[in-house]
Design a protein around this motif. Structure first.
Motif, PDB file in Angstrom:
ATOM      1  N   SER A 229      36.411  38.304  38.884  1.00 66.84           N
ATOM      2  CA  SER A 229      36.985  39.095  37.787  1.00 66.84           C
ATOM      3  C   SER A 229      37.560  38.234  36.671  1.00 66.84           C
ATOM      4  O   SER A 229      37.624  38.669  35.523  1.00 66.84           O
ATOM      5  N   ILE A 230      38.016  37.042  37.008  1.00 70.55           N
ATOM      6  CA  ILE A 230      38.712  36.214  36.023  1.00 70.55           C
ATOM      7  C   ILE A 230      38.418  34.743  36.294  1.00 70.55           C
ATOM      8  O   ILE A 230      38.285  34.324  37.449  1.00 70.55           O
ATOM      9  N   VAL A 235      43.184  32.336  33.615  1.00 66.59           N
ATOM     10  CA  VAL A 235      44.451  32.395  34.365  1.00 66.59           C
ATOM     11  C   VAL A 235      45.444  31.402  33.782  1.00 66.59           C
ATOM     12  O   VAL A 235      46.617  31.719  33.563  1.00 66.59           O
ATOM     13  N   ASN A 236      44.980  30.197  33.512  1.00 66.08           N
ATOM     14  CA  ASN A 236      45.853  29.163  32.973  1.00 66.08           C
ATOM     15  C   ASN A 236      46.405  29.553  31.604  1.00 66.08           C
ATOM     16  O   ASN A 236      47.560  29.252  31.277  1.00 66.08           O
ATOM     17  N   ALA A 237      45.604  30.252  30.809  1.00 66.33           N
ATOM     18  CA  ALA A 237      46.015  30.644  29.461  1.00 66.33           C
ATOM     19  C   ALA A 237      47.077  31.752  29.465  1.00 66.33           C
ATOM     20  O   ALA A 237      47.734  31.987  28.442  1.00 66.33           O
ATOM     21  N   SER A 248      40.375  34.143  45.332  1.00 60.06           N
ATOM     22  CA  SER A 248      41.151  34.874  44.327  1.00 60.06           C
ATOM     23  C   SER A 248      42.201  33.983  43.676  1.00 60.06           C
ATOM     24  O   SER A 248      42.435  32.845  44.097  1.00 60.06           O
ATOM     25  N   TYR A 249      42.825  34.533  42.645  1.00 59.26           N
ATOM     26  CA  TYR A 249      43.975  33.918  41.986  1.00 59.26           C
ATOM     27  C   TYR A 249      45.182  34.844  42.180  1.00 59.26           C
ATOM     28  O   TYR A 249      45.063  36.066  42.013  1.00 59.26           O
ATOM     29  N   ARG A 250      46.346  34.261  42.486  1.00 56.27           N
ATOM     30  CA  ARG A 250      47.575  35.021  42.610  1.00 56.27           C
ATOM     31  C   ARG A 250      48.509  34.617  41.472  1.00 56.27           C
ATOM     32  O   ARG A 250      48.881  33.449  41.358  1.00 56.27           O
ATOM     33  N   VAL A 268      39.706  41.441  31.036  1.00 53.02           N
ATOM     34  CA  VAL A 268      39.527  41.096  32.450  1.00 53.02           C
ATOM     35  C   VAL A 268      39.191  42.363  33.227  1.00 53.02           C
ATOM     36  O   VAL A 268      39.799  43.419  33.026  1.00 53.02           O
ATOM     37  N   ASP A 269      38.212  42.262  34.116  1.00 49.38           N
ATOM     38  CA  ASP A 269      37.840  43.392  34.976  1.00 49.38           C
ATOM     39  C   ASP A 269      38.953  43.599  36.017  1.00 49.38           C
ATOM     40  O   ASP A 269      39.202  42.742  36.859  1.00 49.38           O
ATOM     41  N   LEU A 270      39.631  44.744  35.956  1.00 49.18           N
ATOM     42  CA  LEU A 270      40.769  45.020  36.839  1.00 49.18           C
ATOM     43  C   LEU A 270      40.382  45.850  38.062  1.00 49.18           C
ATOM     44  O   LEU A 270      41.254  46.324  38.791  1.00 49.18           O
ATOM     45  N   THR A 271      39.097  45.983  38.306  1.00 45.89           N
ATOM     46  CA  THR A 271      38.643  46.810  39.427  1.00 45.89           C
ATOM     47  C   THR A 271      39.178  46.316  40.761  1.00 45.89           C
ATOM     48  O   THR A 271      39.558  47.098  41.636  1.00 45.89           O
ATOM     49  N   THR A 272      39.262  44.988  40.928  1.00 48.84           N
ATOM     50  CA  THR A 272      39.660  44.415  42.220  1.00 48.84           C
ATOM     51  C   THR A 272      41.136  44.039  42.266  1.00 48.84           C
ATOM     52  O   THR A 272      41.572  43.373  43.209  1.00 48.84           O
TER      53      THR A 272
END
Length: 281
Positions: A229-230, A235-237, A248-250, A268-272
């Motif tokens: 999804s990302i 994520v860093n930005a 995954s990323y937390r 960002v795709d928020l489906t998951t």
């Protein structure tokens, strides 16, 4: 009423300070947890309370007095491993330990309390790991102690066996027994303990009820997104603390609405997406 009071307890093995000046107390009918990673000093603390190891300094008081013969008559201990007499059934094993004490609980009462009815007539060598832990707990209870020490009682057990043992502990608490429980499972501490002390390198670094510790130290929310999804650079930005796991990323935040707006603006795709509060872990 305080059943157990630990004051300034210290124990070193050479240069290793296994227990480094800890203080805590446990009340009647309370389950008090010692929580921390392997090597934090939990088991050494239990050995000091049991009298297996003598402290270098500090005091251990039972019902306001130094430990004496009456303390050991009121103490029950469930060890992680215990050698048992060969070729006995579960019921015979319990009876062998029951005969060591002038008073105690009835055999059937212990069997029912520890949910051993389905295997009471099986030889103890042939029962499962979870059933064996229930047997060891029954042995610790057979003389009806006021204080019960459980040293990582669910170590190595499958989820169903852990849940069975949790149910038994809840029932023991209803009998106004005081329990000292060591564990490195955060969910277990939250489920069973009225208060917990978090240990690290022989010291207590936090103490309180699970709810109080969560409110004080775990204000952040955790947002988990799959790597499908990302991307890492996205994520860093975001400029929020984050961790990478296998798939995954937390992302950690106290500003959930602001973070969600950023994710939406990045398309960002928020489906998951999975959102939860930070926990004791």
């Amino acid at each position: 009423m305080e059943i157990l009071d630990i004051q300034g307890l210290k124990k070193s093995f050479g240069k290793l300070k296994a227990v480094d000046g800890i203080n805590f107390f446990a009340k009647e009918g309370e389950c008090f947890g010692l929580l921390g990673p392997n090597g934090a000093g939990k088991s050494t603390c239990m050995e000091l309370i049991e009298g297996v190891t003598e402290p270098d300094s500090g005091e251990i008081l039972f019902a306001g007095k130094p430990r004496g013969r009456s303390f050991y008559r009121q103490l029950g201990v469930q060890f992680q491993r215990t050698a048992l007499p060969d070729s006995l059934t579960v019921k015979e094993t319990l009876n062998a330990f029951k005969r060591l004490y002038p008073e105690g609980l009835g055999l059937n009462e212990v069997i029912n309390l520890c949910q051993m009815g389905s295997f009471a007539n099986s030889r103890h060598e042939r029962i499962s790991g979870g059933q064996r832990q229930r047997l060891l707990l029954g042995i610790a209870l057979i003389h009806d102690p006021k204080l019960l020490l459980l040293d990582e009682p669910t170590a190595g057990l499958d989820p169903q066996s852990r849940r069975h043992l949790w149910d038994i502990v809840h029932n023991i608490k209803k009998r106004k027994k005081t329990l000292i429980l060591t564990t490195h499972h955060m969910d277990e501490a939250y489920e069973l303990c009225d208060r917990i002390a978090i240990m690290d390198h022989g010291k207590i670094i936090a103490i309180g009820s699970p709810r109080d510790l969560l409110d004080k130290h775990c204000q952040q929310m955790v947002i988990e997104l799959s790597k499908a999804s990302i991307k890492g650079e996205q994520v860093n930005a975001l400029n929020y603390p984050w961790q990478e796991t296998g798939h995954s990323y937390r992302i950690h935040t106290e500003k959930i609405n602001h973070l969600m707006s950023k994710l939406i603006s990045q398309q960002v795709d928020l489906t998951t997406i999975n959102i939860r509060q930070s926990n004791l872990e």
